[in-house]
Scaffold this active site. Sequence first.
Site, PDB file in Angstrom:
ATOM      1  N   ASP A  35     -52.164 -42.728 -10.351  1.00  0.00           N
ATOM      2  CA  ASP A  35     -52.459 -42.090  -9.064  1.00  0.00           C
ATOM      3  C   ASP A  35     -53.936 -42.217  -8.739  1.00  0.00           C
ATOM      4  O   ASP A  35     -54.331 -42.390  -7.595  1.00  0.00           O
ATOM      5  CB  ASP A  35     -52.106 -40.595  -9.120  1.00  0.00           C
ATOM      6  CG  ASP A  35     -50.612 -40.390  -9.197  1.00  0.00           C
ATOM      7  OD1 ASP A  35     -49.897 -41.410  -9.266  1.00  0.00           O
ATOM      8  OD2 ASP A  35     -50.174 -39.229  -9.218  1.00  0.00           O
ATOM      9  N   LEU A  85     -15.411 -27.946 -17.730  1.00  0.00           N
ATOM     10  CA  LEU A  85     -14.644 -27.445 -18.871  1.00  0.00           C
ATOM     11  C   LEU A  85     -13.645 -26.405 -18.395  1.00  0.00           C
ATOM     12  O   LEU A  85     -13.889 -25.712 -17.410  1.00  0.00           O
ATOM     13  CB  LEU A  85     -15.577 -26.760 -19.877  1.00  0.00           C
ATOM     14  CG  LEU A  85     -16.544 -27.635 -20.658  1.00  0.00           C
ATOM     15  CD1 LEU A  85     -17.498 -26.760 -21.454  1.00  0.00           C
ATOM     16  CD2 LEU A  85     -15.763 -28.538 -21.612  1.00  0.00           C
ATOM     17  N   GLU A 115     -21.613 -24.125 -29.459  1.00  0.00           N
ATOM     18  CA  GLU A 115     -22.974 -24.204 -28.911  1.00  0.00           C
ATOM     19  C   GLU A 115     -23.147 -23.163 -27.821  1.00  0.00           C
ATOM     20  O   GLU A 115     -22.166 -22.755 -27.196  1.00  0.00           O
ATOM     21  CB  GLU A 115     -23.209 -25.553 -28.198  1.00  0.00           C
ATOM     22  CG  GLU A 115     -23.057 -26.741 -29.025  1.00  0.00           C
ATOM     23  CD  GLU A 115     -23.033 -28.012 -28.160  1.00  0.00           C
ATOM     24  OE1 GLU A 115     -23.457 -27.978 -26.986  1.00  0.00           O
ATOM     25  OE2 GLU A 115     -22.575 -29.019 -28.690  1.00  0.00           O
ATOM     26  N   LYS A 117     -23.669 -21.933 -24.208  1.00  0.00           N
ATOM     27  CA  LYS A 117     -23.382 -22.500 -22.893  1.00  0.00           C
ATOM     28  C   LYS A 117     -24.529 -22.112 -21.968  1.00  0.00           C
ATOM     29  O   LYS A 117     -24.642 -20.964 -21.544  1.00  0.00           O
ATOM     30  CB  LYS A 117     -22.052 -21.962 -22.360  1.00  0.00           C
ATOM     31  CG  LYS A 117     -21.624 -22.597 -21.060  1.00  0.00           C
ATOM     32  CD  LYS A 117     -20.192 -22.201 -20.737  1.00  0.00           C
ATOM     33  CE  LYS A 117     -19.640 -22.852 -19.495  1.00  0.00           C
ATOM     34  NZ  LYS A 117     -20.504 -22.918 -18.355  1.00  0.00           N
ATOM     35  N   LYS A 297     -16.516 -27.418 -29.162  1.00  0.00           N
ATOM     36  CA  LYS A 297     -16.149 -28.839 -29.112  1.00  0.00           C
ATOM     37  C   LYS A 297     -15.569 -29.271 -30.455  1.00  0.00           C
ATOM     38  O   LYS A 297     -16.062 -28.849 -31.501  1.00  0.00           O
ATOM     39  CB  LYS A 297     -17.395 -29.690 -28.819  1.00  0.00           C
ATOM     40  CG  LYS A 297     -18.020 -29.404 -27.473  1.00  0.00           C
ATOM     41  CD  LYS A 297     -19.358 -30.099 -27.296  1.00  0.00           C
ATOM     42  CE  LYS A 297     -19.979 -29.668 -25.969  1.00  0.00           C
ATOM     43  NZ  LYS A 297     -21.389 -30.028 -25.849  1.00  0.00           N
ATOM     44  N   LYS A 321     -16.211 -17.728 -22.017  1.00  0.00           N
ATOM     45  CA  LYS A 321     -17.183 -17.068 -21.137  1.00  0.00           C
ATOM     46  C   LYS A 321     -17.351 -15.604 -21.533  1.00  0.00           C
ATOM     47  O   LYS A 321     -16.360 -14.891 -21.726  1.00  0.00           O
ATOM     48  CB  LYS A 321     -16.699 -17.142 -19.684  1.00  0.00           C
ATOM     49  CG  LYS A 321     -16.510 -18.561 -19.185  1.00  0.00           C
ATOM     50  CD  LYS A 321     -17.738 -19.079 -18.510  1.00  0.00           C
ATOM     51  CE  LYS A 321     -17.766 -18.573 -17.085  1.00  0.00           C
ATOM     52  NZ  LYS A 321     -18.773 -19.272 -16.274  1.00  0.00           N
ATOM     53  N   CYS A 415     -49.942   9.097  -1.254  1.00  0.00           N
ATOM     54  CA  CYS A 415     -51.206   9.653  -0.761  1.00  0.00           C
ATOM     55  C   CYS A 415     -51.145  10.027   0.711  1.00  0.00           C
ATOM     56  O   CYS A 415     -52.092  10.595   1.252  1.00  0.00           O
ATOM     57  CB  CYS A 415     -52.355   8.684  -1.021  1.00  0.00           C
ATOM     58  SG  CYS A 415     -52.260   7.204   0.002  1.00  0.00           S
TER      59      CYS A 415
HETATM   60  S1  IVH Z   1     -20.280 -29.817 -22.565  1.00  0.00           S
HETATM   61  C1  IVH Z   1     -16.822 -32.370 -20.127  1.00  0.00           C
HETATM   62  N1  IVH Z   1     -22.092 -28.197 -23.548  1.00  0.00           N
HETATM   63  O1  IVH Z   1     -21.132 -25.930 -18.523  1.00  0.00           O
HETATM   64  C2  IVH Z   1     -17.931 -31.404 -19.844  1.00  0.00           C
HETATM   65  N2  IVH Z   1     -21.594 -28.074 -21.224  1.00  0.00           N
HETATM   66  O2  IVH Z   1     -18.460 -25.260 -17.556  1.00  0.00           O
HETATM   67  C3  IVH Z   1     -18.479 -30.912 -21.121  1.00  0.00           C
HETATM   68  N3  IVH Z   1     -22.900 -26.405 -20.014  1.00  0.00           N
HETATM   69  O3  IVH Z   1     -20.661 -28.805 -16.577  1.00  0.00           O
HETATM   70  C4  IVH Z   1     -19.686 -30.132 -20.955  1.00  0.00           C
HETATM   71  N4  IVH Z   1     -24.061 -25.705 -21.741  1.00  0.00           N
HETATM   72  O4  IVH Z   1     -23.042 -27.891 -16.883  1.00  0.00           O
HETATM   73  C5  IVH Z   1     -21.426 -28.595 -22.442  1.00  0.00           C
HETATM   74  N5  IVH Z   1     -23.673 -26.832 -24.548  1.00  0.00           N
HETATM   75  C6  IVH Z   1     -23.012 -27.230 -23.460  1.00  0.00           C
HETATM   76  C7  IVH Z   1     -23.235 -26.658 -22.192  1.00  0.00           C
HETATM   77  C8  IVH Z   1     -22.495 -27.104 -21.094  1.00  0.00           C
HETATM   78  C9  IVH Z   1     -23.845 -25.566 -20.445  1.00  0.00           C
HETATM   79  C10 IVH Z   1     -22.402 -26.475 -18.624  1.00  0.00           C
HETATM   80  C11 IVH Z   1     -22.290 -27.878 -18.070  1.00  0.00           C
HETATM   81  C12 IVH Z   1     -20.846 -28.064 -17.745  1.00  0.00           C
HETATM   82  C13 IVH Z   1     -20.388 -26.646 -17.575  1.00  0.00           C
HETATM   83  C14 IVH Z   1     -18.908 -26.538 -17.833  1.00  0.00           C
END
Ligand code: IVH
Length: 673
Positions: A35, A85, A115, A117, A297, A321, A415
């Site tokens: 830049d 998902l 993991e 979410k 997963k 959830k 006040c």
């Molecule tokens: S795996 C085939 N891993 O949650 C889709 N998704 O509800 C597999 N998300 O669209 C997604 N943390 O935006 C995966 N550790 C995680 C996640 C994650 C957040 C979100 C992602 C996805 C949505 C599904």
Amino acid sequence: MAATQSVKQKVERLRREIREHEYRYYVLDEPTISDRQFDRLMDELKELEAKYPELVTPDSPTQRIGGETREGFQAVRHPSQMLSLDNTYSYDELKDFDRRVRERAEREKIEYVAENKFDGLSLSLIYEDGALVHGVTRGDGTTGEDVTPNVRTIRSVPLRVDPAALKNLGLPKDFEVRGEAVMTRKAFEDLNRQQDESGGKRFANPRNAAAGSVRVLDPGITASRKLDFFAYFLYTDGRVPLKTHWEVLEALHDMRFSSSIKHAARCESIDKVIEYCERWESRRDGLPYEIDGVVVKVNSITLERELGFTARAPRWAVAYKYPARQETTVVKEVIWQVGRTGTLTPVAVLAPVQVGGVTVSRSTLHNMDEIERLGLHVGDTIVVERAGEVIPHVIKVTRHGHGEKPQPPKNCPECGRPIHKSPDEVAYRCVNASCPAKFRESLLHFASRHAMDIDGLGDKLVDQLVEKKMLKDLADLYDLRLSDLESLERMGRKSAENLLEEIEKSKEASLARLIYGLGIRFVGERTGEELAEHFGSLDDLAKASADQLMEVADIGPRVAESIVEFFSEKANQELLRKLKKAGLRLEEKEKRKAPRDTRLAGKTFVFTGTLPNLTREEAGAMVTSRGGKVSSSVSKKTSYVVVGAEPGSKYDKARELGVEILDENGFRKLIGA
Ligand code: IVH
């Protein structure tokens, strides 16, 4: 003077060159110069055109105002679909998922990876030859939006992955990483505070803020929004290149992504997954960002392929959830609280309700705009949400009562003086400098943990001290005697002594804490540190002009003005005098002597990585002894970034901003050492 042929040619050549670079930068997003170099070309052209106005043409790059903005984003097709998902909301549903997987796989037991979410926005990052070339939003799953320039500003997205790391992992240099862009709760709250101050729109939650910050046309805005990115998938040629998902997370980690591995767990059965979900449900408040559940997963990639997808979602993964921490209750009244800077904040007093195990009886409504947005009246039934450490807030009105619409008071509730509102601000303000409410808040701020850290000086005590007029300004704290304190309610001799000790101890607090503790508008902890480092004493800071203040990295006109205004107030000058008299540390411990050598005056250096022959301290001293400054963060105001082995993100930032980069040799040459 008429332009000669050679001047005309030079102007044309410059324009051609600039157009080419603009095209590379704005259209191709592949700049080949920094830049800074670009600005130099532009300056040269501007200079010539100023000298020879007859040469100015409407199509000269100098005639474009603010540069070409992008018109929307380009649509990009994902290499493979980005599906969503299926959700589950109970452990029974999770067990059903496990049963379905086991039946299809014809196995007794399945190993899973659980993991966090992340609650953000999913992104696909495309790397070619090890370098980030595209950042794309999920969009409808098939086609997303190309937000590459914005994604490039996210610090935790590596712009290039070390080829040696890829080789070690046996991975090719072309690959795709998928993951989630998130905003920490702290960044979210800071952002909303800024939005309030600048009259901008508040974001409802960190997820909206993250999504809104990625999908803006100006990448400068994304850069200022402090986003993080957590990676959770890796593909090469549309396939997962490893045997297990756990290995994928490990590989992403080795590639220097923030991967979800940090909080992920390999679980030998669904019961272990459930334990993980339980563990994180109670811990999630402690994370800096929001999670809304757990993603489960199947670990084996072979099994993942066997299971495949339904039309909507994979069969090998599911989301669990967490229950929403929202409840319904009624607004009993709306009160107005006066803050440290005099801002009036409307607060809804609620019929107490349990939200995720905590009783909520108040919720901030932020400002009048928010009340309008919600259409809220006293007596309405509302939904209140508690998210992490975030203060509970009203999401929406579900039923109207018959109450009044809240109106800001004409006079300060504390006040009694008239309330002001400037046309360019959302907030209503009490401008009475000696409003007791403001003073009470400034005392609490002064005593707070990150400021002077005076333990024991809490709400109740401050209320009494202000009410009984025992304190008129912050410095009066240092004149308090044992007998004064003992006369207060609920204050025994021992606690009075302890408090005096704490007050005495606070005299030793660093200059940075003191500056922060003064409660100057827009001066947070970090700015306090930068000001202390730059000016070295409160006197010098108080004397600084707005221009001098803006020499400090990260200080813009708004903050500079606010500091000048603070120190120009008579009452604050008197405060300074009294603080000095009380024996507070108004100088940095080792006040930097005014350097005699000024060769590097006005130059700011940032160091990153390990230098071959110099420690950070030595290198820093070489700069300051020549009148230069050392800063810990890279900004547009940084003059040079000196890079050693294994540099951090400052190196990427320097490249992004086009700041000149030196190695140790270059550094020595520059400073003549
Ligand atoms: S795996 C085939 N891993 O949650 C889709 N998704 O509800 C597999 N998300 O669209 C997604 N943390 O935006 C995966 N550790 C995680 C996640 C994650 C957040 C979100 C992602 C996805 C949505 C599904």
